[in-house]
Design an enzyme around this catalytic site. Structure first.
Site, PDB file in Angstrom:
ATOM      1  N   SER A  91       0.837  -1.201   0.000  1.00  0.00           N
ATOM      2  CA  SER A  91       0.000   0.000   0.000  1.00  0.00           C
ATOM      3  C   SER A  91       0.869   1.247   0.000  1.00  0.00           C
ATOM      4  O   SER A  91       1.599   1.489   0.969  1.00  0.00           O
ATOM      5  CB  SER A  91      -0.930   0.023   1.222  1.00  0.00           C
ATOM      6  OG  SER A  91      -1.682   1.221   1.260  1.00  0.00           O
ATOM      7  N   SER A  93      -0.107   4.433   0.106  1.00  0.00           N
ATOM      8  CA  SER A  93      -0.592   5.418   1.079  1.00  0.00           C
ATOM      9  C   SER A  93      -0.608   4.887   2.499  1.00  0.00           C
ATOM     10  O   SER A  93      -0.473   5.647   3.454  1.00  0.00           O
ATOM     11  CB  SER A  93      -2.008   5.864   0.707  1.00  0.00           C
ATOM     12  OG  SER A  93      -2.933   4.802   0.891  1.00  0.00           O
ATOM     13  N   GLY A  94      -0.806   3.580   2.644  1.00  0.00           N
ATOM     14  CA  GLY A  94      -0.945   2.998   3.980  1.00  0.00           C
ATOM     15  C   GLY A  94      -2.237   3.390   4.664  1.00  0.00           C
ATOM     16  O   GLY A  94      -2.387   3.192   5.874  1.00  0.00           O
ATOM     17  N   GLU A  95      -3.184   3.931   3.887  1.00  0.00           N
ATOM     18  CA  GLU A  95      -4.421   4.445   4.469  1.00  0.00           C
ATOM     19  C   GLU A  95      -5.694   3.852   3.859  1.00  0.00           C
ATOM     20  O   GLU A  95      -6.787   4.161   4.339  1.00  0.00           O
ATOM     21  CB  GLU A  95      -4.473   5.968   4.323  1.00  0.00           C
ATOM     22  CG  GLU A  95      -3.371   6.721   5.037  1.00  0.00           C
ATOM     23  CD  GLU A  95      -3.484   6.644   6.555  1.00  0.00           C
ATOM     24  OE1 GLU A  95      -4.552   6.211   7.062  1.00  0.00           O
ATOM     25  OE2 GLU A  95      -2.510   7.000   7.236  1.00  0.00           O
ATOM     26  N   THR A  96      -5.598   3.046   2.803  1.00  0.00           N
ATOM     27  CA  THR A  96      -6.787   2.493   2.166  1.00  0.00           C
ATOM     28  C   THR A  96      -7.622   1.747   3.195  1.00  0.00           C
ATOM     29  O   THR A  96      -7.136   0.814   3.843  1.00  0.00           O
ATOM     30  CB  THR A  96      -6.398   1.546   1.015  1.00  0.00           C
ATOM     31  OG1 THR A  96      -5.516   2.230   0.125  1.00  0.00           O
ATOM     32  CG2 THR A  96      -7.639   1.082   0.259  1.00  0.00           C
ATOM     33  N   GLU A 172       4.163   1.632  -7.454  1.00  0.00           N
ATOM     34  CA  GLU A 172       3.863   0.295  -7.974  1.00  0.00           C
ATOM     35  C   GLU A 172       5.054  -0.290  -8.722  1.00  0.00           C
ATOM     36  O   GLU A 172       5.358  -1.478  -8.590  1.00  0.00           O
ATOM     37  CB  GLU A 172       2.625   0.363  -8.871  1.00  0.00           C
ATOM     38  CG  GLU A 172       1.362   0.669  -8.088  1.00  0.00           C
ATOM     39  CD  GLU A 172       0.420   1.609  -8.833  1.00  0.00           C
ATOM     40  OE1 GLU A 172       0.643   1.853 -10.040  1.00  0.00           O
ATOM     41  OE2 GLU A 172      -0.524   2.106  -8.205  1.00  0.00           O
TER      42      GLU A 172
END
Length: 205
Positions: A91, A93-96, A172
């Site tokens: 991830s 963003s680490g926030e999904t 990615e």
């Protein structure tokens, strides 16, 4: 228009330079912790949203070829997770929200979470047992994203920012290269070669 298309090799070269920048700043302590965690875990689960999920699936396939007991979160044949298992989350963003929920569930079940990200201070990072920060080279997750997007559309990025890939593309790309490099390290550690891997390739297609 033709002149713009002729610059594709230049764009490839810029991508390669970005990969080199990321490789130079990645923490060896982080990669070592990730490496040792996967070597010692019983079963590995992988997950990621959108295009990060595609990278996660590619990583799972390579782990399978290496003989690991690995599953993709969300598949119908994925078994129950136990405390000795590890989730590898991709991830940027680490926030999904859905992916953060997966991490929270795994922690609640007593499992381990390893995060590959561009956001080491994120919600998922705070839950993870080990974090590999690939860096946010384009500033997409933490930088002046609006200004960056304007430069991308107008073609001004070449003279301002070498890391030109739009949105989450750079993460990615880095995640794919990192995961394949990780597989190379596992191959070396397990003393396996192409012959052993070929035996585990699908033979029903």
């Amino acid at each position: 228009m033709t002149e713009e298309f002729s610059d594709i090799p230049l764009f490839m070269d810029q991508m390669a330079n970005s990969i080199k920048k990321s490789a130079a700043m990645i923490s060896r302590e982080e990669t070592s912790a990730f490496f040792n965690r996967l070597l010692s875990t019983k079963r590995i689960y992988v997950a990621g949203a959108g295009r990060s999920g595609i990278i996660a699936r590619a990583f799972a396939m390579r782990l399978l070829h290496l003989g690991f007991d690995v599953y993709v979160v969300g598949e119908t044949i994925t078994p129950a997770l136990h405390p000795s298992d590890t989730l590898v989350m991709f991830s940027g963003s680490g926030e999904t929200h859905t992916m953060a929920t997966f991490c929270e569930t795994v922690k609640g079940l007593g499992g381990n979470v390893c995060l590959v990200t561009a956001s080491p201070e994120s919600t998922m990072s705070r839950m993870a047992d080990c974090v590999v920060n690939l860096g946010d080279l384009t500033g997409y997750y933490h930088g002046d994203t609006e200004t960056f997007e304007k430069r991308q559309v107008t073609g001004q990025y070449r003279s301002i920012e070498a890391s030109f890939a739009p949105l989450g593309t750079m993460f990615e790309t880095l995640a794919l290269v990192f995961s394949d490099a990780f597989i190379s390290a596992l191959l070396e550690a397990r003393k396996e070669g192409a012959i052993e891997l070929k035996k585990r390739l699908s033979n029903t297609e």
